[in-house]
Design an enzyme around this catalytic site. Structure first.
Site: not given
Ligand code: GLU
Length: 447
Positions: A89, A110, A113, A125, A164-165, A209, A240, A379
């Protein structure tokens, strides 16, 4: 010599061409040194080597046609880093700065996190070196369709779930989802998150976020007997995450006086509130990657070309823009100007030297992988919503998100405490995130 040094050295030699990845590996492994000392079985089972090596990495050509009928070629990637806790994810980043080293740093961050959210999601990612700046809607759609044509066979609601990112918002996710549906004939709602509200999106995902960052920050202040009321805040970015952060800061009684773009920053001493906050959405939608029009629109606001906002005196600093935007020199300015808190909203916005300096000089520091986990947490809630074929209410989402952020702060505090490290959220977040993944990897045998 510390146990982690050997691994850090190896990574630095092998991936000298990917400095951002080396930087995050150094931060995480240094933090988890006491865990490695306490668990020799992790070393025996190769956890440090395995956790720093992606499970797999895809790279592909993305061919599309621009508005002039000219053929354009970009490079697309998806890095599936670790799925010990759940399906891969993590977001997709569209930016000319994208290369495998950036995506490896983001994918590695990630893992921890996502672990901290307490939800069943692994880390990944992806993205492309596509520059959204100045592109028409049609060009963005054709690019997204072509990108998904290459990507769709690798992803799925229980396999790998992109979102998204930077450069990828609801519009891009909508086009990507449309193409996935076209190719597979399936309405797999859980294959992408951050979807538009008309298309299975989650109410509150756009704010998630930023709101999460502020709830995390509120916990940091609370822990230190302080509150957000009346605090002056310097933030960077205007996208955002910045928007959601400012909205919630205003709600909790703080005053935000800056935003920034790649061309400079805006100082608005009256505070960015009311319709000024929503104007940020317009700025972002214009695709021009500029914040300077704000100063033309609002009296009293001033634009500082080519500068970053970190030399503006404030109580709290929240970097929301991009990696390495707070350097050692910026950290010195923050300390010199009497700052008390730095809470990261972007991914890895501070260099390791800056973090060290800030912590050594008594700044309370909230690291990104803990503070900005609210986005990916929502998410995961969006994945659940898709699997259950229903829509959640905004209040339900915010209630769960607020609780998740409180828990993340608590986990980081407890983990640092357990190893006698005091109120060190950097070490605490890395340890808490790492322990869960390492335990799951141990339970699953070699992979
Ligand atoms: N891009 C966001 C992050 O850095 C969200 C990632 C997601 O929702 O999968 O955590």
């Amino acid at each position: 010599m510390a146990i982690c040094d050997k691994y850090i050295q190896e990574i630095k030699e092998k991936y000298a061409h990917q400095p951002e990845f080396c930087q995050t590996v150094e931060e995480v492994l240094t933090s988890v040194e006491p865990v490695l000392e306490a668990h020799p079985e992790y070393i025996e089972m190769g956890i440090p080597e395995r956790i720093t090596t992606p499970d797999r990495q895809y790279s592909f050509r993305v061919t599309w046609v621009d508005d002039q009928g000219k053929v354009q070629v970009n490079n697309g990637y998806r890095i599936e880093f670790n799925n010990a806790l759940g399906p891969y994810k993590g977001g997709l980043r569209f930016s000319p700065t994208v290369y495998p080293g950036i995506l490896k740093f983001l994918g590695f961050e990630q893992i921890f996190k996502n672990s901290l959210t307490g939800l069943p999601i692994g880390g990944g990612k992806g993205g492309a070196d596509f520059d959204p700046k100045g592109k028409s809607d049609g060009e963005v759609m054709r690019f997204c369709q072509s990108f998904m044509t290459e990507l769709y066979s690798y992803i799925g609601p229980d396999t790998d779930v992109p979102a998204g990112d930077m450069g990828v918002g609801g519009r891009e996710i909508g086009y990507l989802f449309g193409q996935y549906k076209r190719l597979t004939h399936r309405y797999d709602s859980g294959v992408l998150t951050g979807k538009p509200l008309t298309t299975g999106g989650l109410l509150g995902r756009s704010e998630a976020t930023g709101y999460g960052v502020v709830w995390f920050l509120r916990e940091m202040l609370k822990h230190n007997g302080d509150s957000l009321k009346g605090k002056t805040v310097v933030v960077s970015g205007y996208g955002n995450v910045t928007w959601g952060t400012i909205k919630k800061l205003n709600e909790l009684g703080a005053k935000v006086i800056t935003i920034s773009g790649s061309e400079g920053y805006i100082l608005d001493p009256d505070g960015i509130s009311g319709d000024k906050v929503d104007y940020l959405l317009e700025l972002r939608a214009s695709n021009q990657r500029k914040c300077s029009p704000y100063a033309e629109k609002y009296e009293g606001a001033k634009f500082f070309a080519g500068e970053k906002p970190w030399n503006v005196p404030a109580d709290i600093y929240i970097p929301c823009a991009t990696q390495n935007e707070i350097t050692l020199e910026d950290a010195r300015n923050i300390v010199k100007n009497g700052g008390k808190y730095v809470c990261e909203a972007a991914n890895m916005p501070s260099t390791n030297e800056a973090i060290k300096y800030l912590q050594e000089n008594g700044i309370f520091f909230g690291p990104a992988k803990a503070a900005n986990a609210g986005g990916v947490a929502c998410s995961c809630i969006e994945m659940t919503q898709g699997a259950e074929h229903r829509f959640l209410k905004e209040e339900e989402v915010y209630e769960e998100l607020e609780q998740i952020m409180i828990n993340i702060h608590k986990q980081a505090v407890d983990a640092a405490d357990k190893y006698g490290l005091g109120y060190n959220l950097v070490a605490g977040a890395n340890i808490a995130g790492f322990e869960k993944v390492a335990e799951a990897m141990m339970a699953q045998g070699l992979f």
